[in-house]
Write an enzyme that holds these catalytic residues in place. Structure first.
Site, PDB file in Angstrom:
ATOM      1  N   CYS A  42       0.829  -1.205   0.000  1.00 31.23           N
ATOM      2  CA  CYS A  42       0.000   0.000   0.000  1.00 31.23           C
ATOM      3  C   CYS A  42       0.864   1.255   0.000  1.00 31.23           C
ATOM      4  CB  CYS A  42      -0.913  -0.031   1.231  1.00 31.23           C
ATOM      5  SG  CYS A  42      -2.003   1.402   1.399  1.00 31.23           S
ATOM      6  N   SER A  44       0.617   3.740   1.860  1.00 30.76           N
ATOM      7  CA  SER A  44       0.948   4.149   3.224  1.00 30.76           C
ATOM      8  C   SER A  44       2.270   3.538   3.685  1.00 30.76           C
ATOM      9  CB  SER A  44      -0.177   3.758   4.188  1.00 30.76           C
ATOM     10  OG  SER A  44      -1.351   4.492   3.910  1.00 30.76           O
ATOM     11  N   HIS A  63       0.502  -3.568   6.189  1.00 28.28           N
ATOM     12  CA  HIS A  63      -0.673  -3.447   7.065  1.00 28.28           C
ATOM     13  C   HIS A  63      -1.944  -3.959   6.408  1.00 28.28           C
ATOM     14  CE1 HIS A  63      -0.619   0.138   4.559  1.00 28.28           C
ATOM     15  NE2 HIS A  63      -1.907   0.254   4.773  1.00 28.28           N
TER      16      HIS A  63
END
Length: 366
Positions: A42, A44, A63
């Site tokens: 991702c 992030s 995550h």
């Protein structure tokens, strides 16, 4: 039970990403240990690698995780062993005013952002030193120890790769349309940025009955993916001014405009694309400290609403199983989000593609 060794991708500011082995401890009170089977890559995670977001180090990133509960700590029902679960990166406390009022995504007492467990410590070690798990998940490893509230059971029929994406990108995007904006049927909508989150917004809009659904990106590959998951129109921002094109297509702007690129310039464009009395939804996560230039007169005079979206305003314990059921019923084409299945050694290359705006979601499979 006993601690185990696991292959992992460990990040430090000095060395970057390095493959290695970490020691994964037994789960403590209220915790479970999960054998990971898939992890999404991702944006992030990339924010941490590039230094945009400062986090503790060393750290196992990742995550968007899914796997099977392998063991449980004291206070956790042993019958949970063997459950197929999606990991929430925002495990809620279930006690604060936000949790008890049904807004677990805004929990104030979670330890997720500190990347530690409830007792302030971590469950990973390397060479005798503590290693943090990103957002209390750390899915770039073969095993993770997480709070029980962050391990959400889903049907065994759900593919692990799809389950992993529900853990973040799919929930954030679909939830942005269904929960945050609560888009009514027939509403016009624009989605700017067609990565995993943006494509998920498009899916959520299709489920809600929005029309038209206009997808904006600079990649033809991503725009084709947007059509595949429900976009009725597409605009290539390399070839056309996206604001002019979208305002013309919607006859003055859309009821709902979703920023999913995590950029200030596109956020400013989204406000401009929003019609009078319409809503701009900020979904993408920018660099920390980013500031949005705002035409205050435009927003006030035209009664526009600007709202933020965190985790799709989702309560994971309810939203994850709902999205799993919709996928299994053929209502959500979540497979379309997956661009490649890779190993841990390929994550750096996936980040490079992400920096260049290329490719769809890469998923690590174990």
């Amino acid at each position: 039970m006993s601690s185990i060794d696991a292959n992992a991708l460990v990040f430090t500011e000095a060395a970057g990403l390095e493959l290695g082995t970490v020691d994964v401890a037994d789960p403590a009170v209220g915790e479970v240990r999960v054998r990971l089977r898939a992890s999404g890559v991702c944006h992030s995670d990339l924010h941490v690698v590039t230094g945009d977001w400062k986090m503790p180090s060393p750290m196992v990133l990742g995550h968007e995780g899914a796997g099977v509960i392998e063991s449980v700590g004291p206070g956790v029902d042993p019958s949970r062993i063997g459950e197929r679960v999606i990991l929430s990166w925002f495990a809620p406390c279930l006690r604060c005013e936000y949790c008890v009022s049904g807004r677990q995504w805004a929990c104030r007492d979670t330890q997720a952002n500190k990347c530690v467990m409830a007792d302030g410590t971590t469950r990973l070690r390397q060479d005798g030193h503590a290693v943090h798990a990103y957002l209390n998940v750390g899915s770039f490893a073969e095993y993770a120890v997480v709070p029980e509230t962050g391990a959400i059971a889903v049907p065994d029929e759900l593919p692990f790769e799809v389950a992993a994406l529900i853990g973040c990108g799919a929930t954030t995007g679909i939830g942005a349309a269904l929960h945050t904006a609560q888009v009514p049927p027939g509403s016009s909508a624009i989605v700017v940025g067609c990565g995993g989150v943006g494509l998920s917004v498009v899916m959520g809009l299709a489920v809600s009955g929005a029309y038209p659904i206009i997808a904006v990106d600079m990649s033809d590959e991503k725009l084709e993916a947007a059509r595949a998951v429900g976009a009725t129109h597409v605009v290539n921002a390399r070839e056309h001014d996206p604001v002019d094109a979208c305002i013309e297509e919607t006859h003055g702007g859309a009821n709902f405009v979703f920023e999913a690129a995590g950029r200030v310039d596109t956020a400013e464009q989204c406000v401009a694309m929003t019609r009078a009395a319409g809503t701009t939804v900020l979904v993408g996560m920018p660099t920390r400290g980013a500031r949005l230039p705002l035409d205050v007169l435009d927003v006030a005079l035209n009664g526009k609403t600007i709202i933020g979206c965190s985790y799709g305003s989702a309560n994971a314990s309810l939203t994850f199983p709902m999205l799993a059921d919709l996928y299994l019923a053929g209502k959500l084409p979540l497979d379309e989000l997956i661009g490649s299945r890779i190993g841990l050694a390929d994550v750096s290359a996936a980040f490079d593609e992400m920096r260049q705006g290329k490719g769809l979601r890469a998923v690590v499979t174990y």
